[in-house]
Design a protein around this motif. Structure first.
Motif, short mmCIF file in Angstrom:
data_model
loop_
_atom_site.label_atom_id
_atom_site.label_comp_id
_atom_site.label_asym_id
_atom_site.label_seq_id
_atom_site.Cartn_x
_atom_site.Cartn_y
_atom_site.Cartn_z
N ASP A 101 0.85 -1.18 0.00
CA ASP A 101 0.00 0.00 0.00
C ASP A 101 0.90 1.25 0.00
OD1 ASP A 101 -1.76 2.05 0.49
OD2 ASP A 101 -2.83 1.03 2.11
N ILE A 102 1.29 1.67 -1.20
CA ILE A 102 2.31 2.71 -1.33
C ILE A 102 1.91 4.02 -0.64
CG2 ILE A 102 3.59 4.14 -2.98
CD1 ILE A 102 3.53 1.88 -4.93
N SER A 103 0.66 4.46 -0.88
CA SER A 103 0.28 5.77 -0.33
C SER A 103 0.27 5.73 1.20
CB SER A 103 -1.06 6.24 -0.88
OG SER A 103 -2.06 5.33 -0.52
N ASN A 104 -0.14 4.58 1.75
CA ASN A 104 -0.13 4.47 3.21
C ASN A 104 1.29 4.39 3.77
OD1 ASN A 104 -2.18 4.76 5.01
ND2 ASN A 104 -2.80 2.61 5.02
N ILE A 105 2.17 3.70 3.05
CA ILE A 105 3.57 3.64 3.50
C ILE A 105 4.13 5.06 3.56
CG2 ILE A 105 5.91 2.88 2.90
CD1 ILE A 105 4.61 0.48 1.45
N GLU A 106 3.85 5.82 2.49
CA GLU A 106 4.37 7.19 2.43
C GLU A 106 3.83 8.03 3.60
OE1 GLU A 106 3.27 9.38 -1.05
OE2 GLU A 106 4.41 11.15 -0.44
N ARG A 107 2.51 7.92 3.82
CA ARG A 107 1.89 8.74 4.86
C ARG A 107 2.37 8.34 6.27
NH1 ARG A 107 -2.21 8.61 8.22
NH2 ARG A 107 -2.92 6.55 7.59
N LEU A 108 2.44 7.02 6.49
CA LEU A 108 2.84 6.55 7.84
C LEU A 108 4.31 6.90 8.13
CD1 LEU A 108 1.04 3.09 7.70
CD2 LEU A 108 0.49 4.95 9.28
N ALA A 109 5.16 6.75 7.10
CA ALA A 109 6.57 7.09 7.29
C ALA A 109 6.72 8.59 7.51
CB ALA A 109 7.39 6.64 6.08
N ALA B 75 8.75 5.40 -1.12
CA ALA B 75 7.31 5.20 -1.40
C ALA B 75 6.80 6.31 -2.32
CB ALA B 75 6.53 5.18 -0.10
N CYS B 76 7.24 7.52 -2.05
CA CYS B 76 6.80 8.67 -2.86
C CYS B 76 7.22 8.48 -4.32
CB CYS B 76 7.41 9.95 -2.28
SG CYS B 76 6.89 11.42 -3.12
N GLY B 77 8.41 7.90 -4.51
CA GLY B 77 8.90 7.66 -5.87
C GLY B 77 8.30 6.40 -6.48
N GLY B 78 7.44 5.72 -5.73
CA GLY B 78 6.77 4.51 -6.22
C GLY B 78 7.66 3.29 -6.24
N ASP B 79 8.83 3.40 -5.61
CA ASP B 79 9.79 2.31 -5.68
C ASP B 79 9.90 1.60 -4.33
OD1 ASP B 79 11.75 0.59 -6.49
OD2 ASP B 79 13.38 2.05 -6.31
#
Lengths: 239, 120
Positions: B48-56, B82-86
């Motif tokens: 879950d990329i967007s959640n990883i980004e937000r939680l980090a 996560a922001c870079g989608g990688d």
């Protein structure tokens, strides 16, 4: 009690705790929202809100999306938006600027810096007078003569600009950011010229920054008000 | 001198050196620490990329209040990936390392709370 009501929008309870306490200690009436939709409802319902401290990464809609939703209401009501975010990438900053944010602070946010920022955002009186004076002078100077590029040079000084650290990268970044925000606020036609002429450290984390803007006559005159209302000192150095 | 996770100068700056707010922040972080790392692990496992980004991002902001630069940097690294989608480059090691640093921070915060109780 200050009359500026502030809405803190952040999903982190710890950030809200620190910000709300700082605001209350400094007699600012305030409210809080932990997501974008709650913030939207509070903004729509409470016309007393004059400043939104907005985090960009929220659990439901992003800060940018919230700003988009607020576009229409911002035409009718006068409130300011200051982004408070740990995100510092250029793309995010540009998006926020395009949505007309008034200022930007990078976390962690120190209480005294927050209060200084709010005071700076709302110190309008002198700056607006300054704008009117410059506007009148420039209009008289231009008269009906054809407007030439590079006719007007405005020197813009932002006193006590906040920098999160004295590291060179941060400094350059914040200068670029400040210039980008100033250029957006002024609505200067593109391409325009903006050059930082001096940057002096005045105390820990605070710098005085001076930059030149060179733009096209009437457009500059009619659009510098946005700069003036941000409390930015402007002087006319045109020949 | 032993290297600590908390930078007390930054902690003071962020809280106006108020013992009340420092105590509340410490309690809040201790309460939430386990959930923070658990949510991040779940988000990573479910890609879950967007959640990883937000939680980090949220973790980065929280620990920055304590001046916990090491954790903040590591959380930022995860956020950026996560922001870079990688997210393929976010390994379990990242999360394990984050977890161990957070545990150290929790221990230091508990110690801080104990000492502040003794003082009062």
């Amino acid at each position: 009690m200050n009359k500026i009501k502030v809405l803190v929008v952040d999903d982190s309870p710890d950030m809200r705790l620190v910000l709300i306490r700082t605001l209350k200690e400094n007699n600012f009436p305030c409210d809080e929202a932990q997501n974008g939709l709650e913030a939207y409802e509070k903004i729509m319902a409470d016309s007393e809100i004059k400043l939104i401290l907005l985090d960009l990464l929220l659990p439901d809609i992003s800060g940018i999306e919230l700003l988009e939703k607020l576009t229409d209401i911002r035409k009718l009501r006068d409130f300011k938006v200051c982004i408070i975010s740990g995100k510092r990438d250029r793309e995010t900053v540009v998006k926020a600027i395009q949505q007309g944010v008034n200022d930007f602070m990078v976390k962690p946010i120190y209480p005294d810096a927050l209060i200084a920022k709010i005071n700076s955002l709302f110190q309008l009186g002198n700056a607006v007078d300054q704008y009117q004076k410059i506007s009148t002078t420039l209009k008289a100077k231009l008269g009906s003569t054809p407007i030439e590029p590079d006719l007007i040079i405005l020197t813009v000084s932002e006193v006590g600009m906040e920098l999160q650290s004295s590291a060179a990268f941060e400094m350059n970044y914040k200068i670029e950011l400040s210039c980008a925000m100033l250029s957006n606020a002024s609505g200067l036609p593109s391409p325009f010229h903006c050059r930082v002429t001096s940057c002096k450290k005045i105390s820990f984390g605070k710098y005085n920054v001076q930059a030149n803007f060179i733009g096209v006559g009437e457009e500059v005159i009619t659009k510098i008000r946005a700069l003036a209302v941000r409390g930015v000192k402007i002087s006319d150095e045109s020949k | 001198m032993k290297e600590t996770i908390i930078n007390h100068t930054i902690f003071d700056l962020c809280t106006g050196a108020s013992m009340e707010i420092k105590t509340k922040l410490a309690q809040l972080f201790i309460e939430q620490a386990e959930n923070k790392i658990a949510d991040l692990t779940i988000a990573l496992k479910s890609l879950d990329i967007s959640n990883i980004e937000r939680l980090a991002h949220s973790l980065k902001s929280s620990v920055a209040l304590f001046g916990a630069q090491k954790i903040s940097d590591l959380a930022e690294e995860v956020e950026d990936k996560a922001c870079g989608g990688d997210i393929s480059t976010i390994s379990e090691d990242h999360i394990t390392h984050l977890n161990s640093l957070i545990q150290l921070l929790v221990l230091e915060l508990k110690d801080f709370l104990l000492k502040s109780e003794v003082k009062t």
